[in-house]
Design a protein around this motif. Structure first.
Motif, PDB file in Angstrom:
ATOM      1  N   ILE A  27       0.855  -1.187   0.000  1.00 43.42           N
ATOM      2  CA  ILE A  27       0.000   0.000   0.000  1.00 43.42           C
ATOM      3  C   ILE A  27       0.890   1.235   0.000  1.00 43.42           C
ATOM      4  N   GLU A  28       0.652   2.120  -0.955  1.00 46.72           N
ATOM      5  CA  GLU A  28       1.432   3.350  -1.090  1.00 46.72           C
ATOM      6  C   GLU A  28       0.472   4.535  -1.022  1.00 46.72           C
ATOM      7  N   ALA A  39      -7.588  12.735   7.936  1.00 51.97           N
ATOM      8  CA  ALA A  39      -7.045  13.211   9.209  1.00 51.97           C
ATOM      9  C   ALA A  39      -6.269  12.128   9.935  1.00 51.97           C
ATOM     10  N   ASN A  40      -6.614  10.843   9.731  1.00 47.08           N
ATOM     11  CA  ASN A  40      -5.953   9.759  10.456  1.00 47.08           C
ATOM     12  C   ASN A  40      -4.486   9.662  10.066  1.00 47.08           C
ATOM     13  N   ARG A  57      -2.505   4.315  11.320  1.00 49.45           N
ATOM     14  CA  ARG A  57      -3.875   3.927  11.671  1.00 49.45           C
ATOM     15  C   ARG A  57      -4.637   3.490  10.435  1.00 49.45           C
ATOM     16  N   ALA A  58      -4.437   4.218   9.344  1.00 44.55           N
ATOM     17  CA  ALA A  58      -5.092   3.818   8.100  1.00 44.55           C
ATOM     18  C   ALA A  58      -4.551   2.483   7.612  1.00 44.55           C
ATOM     19  N   LYS A 112      -5.226  -3.487   6.901  1.00 50.48           N
ATOM     20  CA  LYS A 112      -4.833  -4.840   7.306  1.00 50.48           C
ATOM     21  C   LYS A 112      -6.035  -5.615   7.836  1.00 50.48           C
ATOM     22  N   GLU A 113      -6.849  -4.960   8.658  1.00 49.55           N
ATOM     23  CA  GLU A 113      -8.039  -5.626   9.181  1.00 49.55           C
ATOM     24  C   GLU A 113      -9.031  -5.936   8.060  1.00 49.55           C
ATOM     25  N   LEU A 114      -9.141  -5.029   7.092  1.00 48.57           N
ATOM     26  CA  LEU A 114     -10.048  -5.252   5.965  1.00 48.57           C
ATOM     27  C   LEU A 114      -9.607  -6.471   5.152  1.00 48.57           C
TER      28      LEU A 114
END
Length: 759
Positions: free
Chosen positions: A415-416, A426-427, A431-432, A437-439
Motif C-alpha cells: 500500500i502506497e 485526518a488519520n 492507523r489507516a 490490514k483488518e479489511l
C-alpha cells in the motif's frame, strides 16, 4: 512371584546383549549399502563417459559466455573512447596542434589500461592522414609504431592503412605474437588479438586495441588434459588458438551448440549469440579414457575408505550407546521390587526391561510427538521470518493445526499513500494502514477459515492462506472481491497485490515469500490496483545511450532547457515503449535529478527553491504516470536551467566577454586562442578559467550556442539547411548534419519536419 522372577532370569539368559545386536545391525546395514553402491556403480558405469562429455560441454558453454560478455564489455568501452569529447577535438583539428589534449589522452590511457580486468595491453589512436599515433607511452608515426614497438609480419602500417577503408566499426583480427624490436635484440610482448574500432564511414581515424589473448584464455577457460581451444569468426577464420593443433575443415563448418567425434578427437563447439563466433574445445579420446580410469580408481578408493570408516564408527557408536544404557538399567533395577513380565516380542533384555518400566512415559511422548511433528516444520519457517523481520505477535496460537503437506498460498499486498491522502485524511498513515490490514484479514477469513494476516513491512501486508480444498483453482476469484473493496480508495492509495501459486511443502515457505516479493517489484506505471500473479522477465534497457547521456549532460551544464526537456520526455517515452517497470522509471528520474544537482553544486547554485521548498526526490515519489513524470521534469528542468542561466549572467568580465563574443560571432571561425588573444591571455589559461567559472568546456559552450541557434532557425524560418549550416559556422552540410544528430538525436531535416507537424 518367585516363579515369575525365576522365569525372567531363565529367559534373560537366552537373550542377546544390546552391544552385539547394535553392532551386528550396523554391519548388516553397511554390507547392504556397499552392495547397493556396487550395483549402482555397475549400472551407471556405461553412462560415465556421457557425463564427462556433458561436463566438457558445460565448461565450453561457460567459457563462451565469459568471452561473449567480455567482448561486449570491450566494445562498449571502446565506443566510449570513440565518442569521447577529446577524440572529437583531435579528429576535428590536427592532433599535432592540440598537444594539451594529446597529453590528457595519454594520462587517461595509462589510468584505464591499469585495470587488469579489461585484459587490454594497449589502445592506439591512429590518424591515417597525419601519419600520427598516440598510445600510452608516447606519440610516433605509424611505420615506427608497427615496425619497432609492436611488430608482426602481418600487422604492418600498410595493413592497418588498408583496413581503414572498410565499413566495419568493430572488427577482431586473429591473435598473433607481437614483439618489440630494438637496435640490439627483439623482445616478445605477448600473444595479442588486435581490434579495430572506427566510425562506419570514417576512413581517416580509428582505434587499434590489443587484447591479451593468453591472459583472457587463462582467466576464462579451464582446459582439460590433452585439449585445445579455438575461436573461429563468422568467416571460418581462426582468431585464437591455445596451441598448434590444426582444426579440420569439417569442424570449421560447425555452428550452434553440440559436439562431434572426428577420428580420435571430440570437437565441442558453441556459437555465441552476441558476436556469432564459434568456440571449440578439442579433447582427445585418450584424454577421456584417462579421466575414466582416474574416476574408477577414485571411486574404488572412496568405497574402501567408506567401508573402514563405517565399521569403525559402528563399533564406536555401539559402545557409546550401550554403556550409558546399561548404567541406566542398573540404576532402575533396584527400584523394581516386583519382577516385571518380559514381552516375547524382542530378544534384547535391556529393551524388554525398559519397555515395562517406561511404558507410560513412552506412550505420552508418542502422543505429543505425533502432534508436534505435524506442526513443527511450517511453524519454524514462519517463526524464523518473524524474527528476521522483528515482528512481535500477539501471543495467540494459530487458529488451526498446520499439516506439513497441506496446501497453502501467500498473498502480499503493498500500500502506497498518495499526497491526496495526507491532504484530506485526518488519520495517521499507520492507523489507516491497520484499517487496511483488518479489511484484508476479514476478507480472506471469510473465504479461508485458517488464514493468517499480519504486517510484514511498513507498507506491506502478508496473508497466508491455508487451502483445505484440493480442487481449489490456481487463480481464485476471491481476489476480485478484494479489488472491489479497495477500488474506491484508489484516489488516496496505490495498491499492488502479488499472489503465489498453491504450494504443498512447508520447506518452500521462504522461497515462496521471496517469489511474491519479486512479483511486487513488477508493478508498472498507473494509478490503479495491480494484481500480479506471474513473473515476467524484463529486458536490460540501455536508456539513455552513451551519446544521449553526453548530450543530456552538456545541455544541463549550459542550461538549455529547450533541448533537455524534449530529450528527457523522449527517453521517458522510450522507457514506456520498452515496457519498463515503475521502479525503472524511478531509477532513471533519480539519475537525471542527481546529474542536475551535481552540475548546480559545481556552479555554486542553490537548488533549494527548485521544487517549491520540497525535495525533488519526494516529488518523484508522487509520480505514478508518464504525464506526471513529464510535468515534474518540465518544472524542475525549467527552473534549473533558469538558475544556471542566471548564474552565468553574473559571471565576471572575462566570461562575460567570451559569452557575448560567442553569441555575437557564433557563425564565424571561433577558436580558444583567437578569443584569448583579444583579452590578452593565453588559450590554455582561458580554457581553465572558463571551465572553473561556468562548469562548461569552451568547446561545449560554442557547440551548444550553435545548436541552439540552428534549432531556432529550423523551427522559425524557411532557410535551407545548407544556408543554416553556413550561418552557424559549418562549412559543409555533412559535418553540420553529423554534429546536429549527435547533439539532438535526429537529423536537421527530421527536426524541422517534427516541429512543422506540431504546428
Amino acid at each position: 512371584m518367585k516363579w515369575m522372577a525365576k522365569s525372567m532370569r531363565g529367559t534373560a539368559k537366552n537373550q542377546l546383549s544390546l552391544f552385539y545386536t547394535l553392532f551386528g545391525s550396523f554391519i548388516v546395514i553397511i554390507v547392504l549399502l556397499v552392495s547397493i553402491n556396487m550395483l549402482a556403480y555397475n549400472f551407471f558405469s556405461n553412462t560415465i563417459k556421457k557425463e564427462v562429455i556433458l561436463n566438457s560441454s558445460l565448461n565450453l558453454n561457460s567459457t563462451a559466455s565469459n568471452y561473449e560478455k567480455h567482448i561486449k564489455l570491450v566494445r562498449s568501452f571502446m565506443l566510449g573512447y570513440l565518442f569521447d569529447s577529446d577524440t572529437e577535438i583531435l579528429k576535428s583539428d590536427s592532433p599535432m596542434h592540440r598537444y594539451d589534449v594529446v597529453i590528457r589522452v595519454q594520462k587517461t590511457l595509462q589510468h584505464n589500461l591499469s585495470n587488469t580486468q579489461l585484459f587490454l595491453d594497449n589502445i592506439i589512436y591512429y590518424f591515417r592522414d597525419d601519419d600520427f599515433i598516440i598510445e600510452r607511452d608516447g606519440t610516433r608515426n605509424a611505420d615506427t609504431m608497427f615496425s619497432k614497438f609492436y611488430t608482426h609480419s602481418t600487422y604492418t602500417a600498410d595493413f592497418w592503412s588498408k583496413e581503414m577503408n572498410g565499413d566495419e566499426s568493430f572488427h577482431i583480427y586473429p591473435a598473433a605474437p607481437f614483439s618489440s624490436a630494438t637496435a640490439f635484440r627483439q623482445e616478445p610482448l605477448g600473444n595479442f588479438m588486435p581490434i579495430l574500432v572506427k566510425g562506419a564511414f570514417d576512413h581517416e581515424f580509428a582505434f587499434i586495441a590489443l587484447l591479451d589473448g593468453s591472459k583472457i584464455y587463462a582467466a576464462f577457460h579451464q582446459p582439460k588434459p590433452d585439449s585445445s581451444f579455438f575461436i573461429v569468426d563468422r568467416n571460418q577464420q581462426i582468431i585464437f588458438s591455445s596451441d598448434k593443433f590444426v582444426l579440420p575443415p569439417a569442424a570449421l563448418e560447425k555452428k550452434g551448440t553440440g559436439y562431434s567425434k572426428i577420428k580420435d578427437h571430440y570437437y565441442f563447439y558453441q556459437t555465441g549469440m552476441e558476436t556469432g563466433y564459434t568456440y571449440f574445445e578439442v579433447v582427445s579420446d585418450k584424454g577421456l579414457t584417462q579421466q575414466l580410469h582416474r574416476l574408477n580408481l577414485t571411486i574404488g578408493t572412496l568405497l574402501i575408505i567408506s567401508l573402514l570408516i563405517g565399521l569403525s564408527v559402528s563399533y564406536w557408536f555401539s559402545k557409546r550407546f550401550h554403556n550409558p544404557l546399561a548404567n541406566m538399567i542398573r540404576s532402575i533395577q533396584p527400584l523394581n521390587n516386583v519382577s516385571v513380565p518380559i514381552s516375547k516380542s524382542s530378544r534384547i533384555r535391556e529393551f524388554n526391561l525398559l519397555h515395562n518400566t517406561l511404558s507410560d512415559l513412552s506412550r505420552s511422548k508418542d502422543e505429543y510427538q505425533q502432534d508436534l511433528q505435524a506442526k513443527n516444520n511450517l511453524l519454524q519457517q514462519l517463526s524464523y521470518m518473524m524474527r528476521l523481520k522483528k515482528i512481535h505477535g500477539s501471543g495467540e496460537l494459530l487458529p488451526a493445526p498446520i499439516d506439513t503437506d497441506g496446501p497453502y498460498r501467500l498473498v502480499l499486498s503493498q500500500i502506497e499513500f498518495k499526497e491526496r491522502f495526507a491532504a484530506e485524511i485526518a488519520n495517521a498513515p499507520q492507523r489507516a494502514f491497520n484499517m487496511y490490514k483488518e479489511l484484508i484479514s476479514a476478507h480472506f477469513s471469510s473465504v479461508y477459515t485458517n488464514s493468517l494476516t499480519f504486517q510484514l513491512e511498513k507498507d506491506q501486508i502478508l496473508s497466508i492462506l491455508f487451502v483445505k480444498d484440493k480442487s481449489t483453482k490456481e487463480k481464485p476469484d476471491d481476489l476480485d472481491g478484494l479489488v472491489q473493496l479497495l477500488d474506491k480508495d484508489i484516489p488516496y492509495c496505490n495498491f499492488t497485490i502479488a499472489m503465489s501459486p498453491i504450494r504443498h511443502r512447508s520447506a518452500d515457505f521462504a522461497e515462496t515469500y521471496q517469489n511474491v516479493l519479486d512479483l511486487i517489484k513488477q508493478r508498472r506505471l498507473g494509478e490503479d490496483i495491480q494484481v500480479i500473479e506471474e513473473w515476467t522477465p524484463q529486458p536490460s534497457l540501455m536508456i539513455p545511450s552513451p551519446a544521449e547521456e553526453q548530450e543530456l549532460t552538456a545541455n544541463l551544464q549550459s542550461g538549455c532547457d529547450e533541448i533537455t526537456i524534449p530529450l528527457v520526455n523522449r527517453l521517458l517515452e522510450e522507457l514506456e515503449n520498452a515496457g519498463a517497470l515503475a521502479q525503472q522509471f524511478q531509477d532513471f528520474s533519480k539519475d537525471v535529478v542527481n546529474r542536475t544537482i551535481k552540475i548546480m553544486y559545481a556552479q555554486n547554485i542553490s537548488f533549494n527553491n527548485l521544487a517549491g521548498g520540497r525535495s525533488p526526490y519526494d516529488l518523484l515519489k508522487s509520480c505514478y504516470t508518464l504525464q506526471q513524470y513529464k510535468d515534474f521534469f518540465q518544472s524542475f528542468l525549467s527552473k534549473s536551467a533558469a538558475a544556471i542561466q542566471a548564474k552565468k549572467s553574473e559571471a565576471d568580465i572575462i566570461t562575460k566577454f567570451v559569452t557575448e563574443y560567442v553569441e555575437a560571432h557564433y557563425g564565424e571561425d571561433l577558436s580558444l586562442d583567437m578569443i584569448a588573444g583579444k583579452i590578452g591571455i593565453t588559450g590554455s589559461y582561458l580554457s581553465t578559467y572558463y571551465k572553473e567559472k561556468t562548469g562548461t568546456n569552451f568547446s561545449d559552450y560554442v557547440l551548444s550556442v550553435r545548436m541552439r541557434k540552428a534549432t531556432e532557425m529550423l523551427r522559425e524560418t524557411d532557410l535551407k539547411i545548407q544556408e543554416i549550416a553556413a550561418l552557424v559556422g559549418y562549412y559543409t552540410v555533412a559535418s553540420f548534419n553529423r554534429v546536429f544528430k549527435r547533439h539532438t538525436g535526429v537529423t536537421p531535416g527530421e527536426f524541422r519536419r517534427h516541429h512543422q507537424w506540431k504546428k
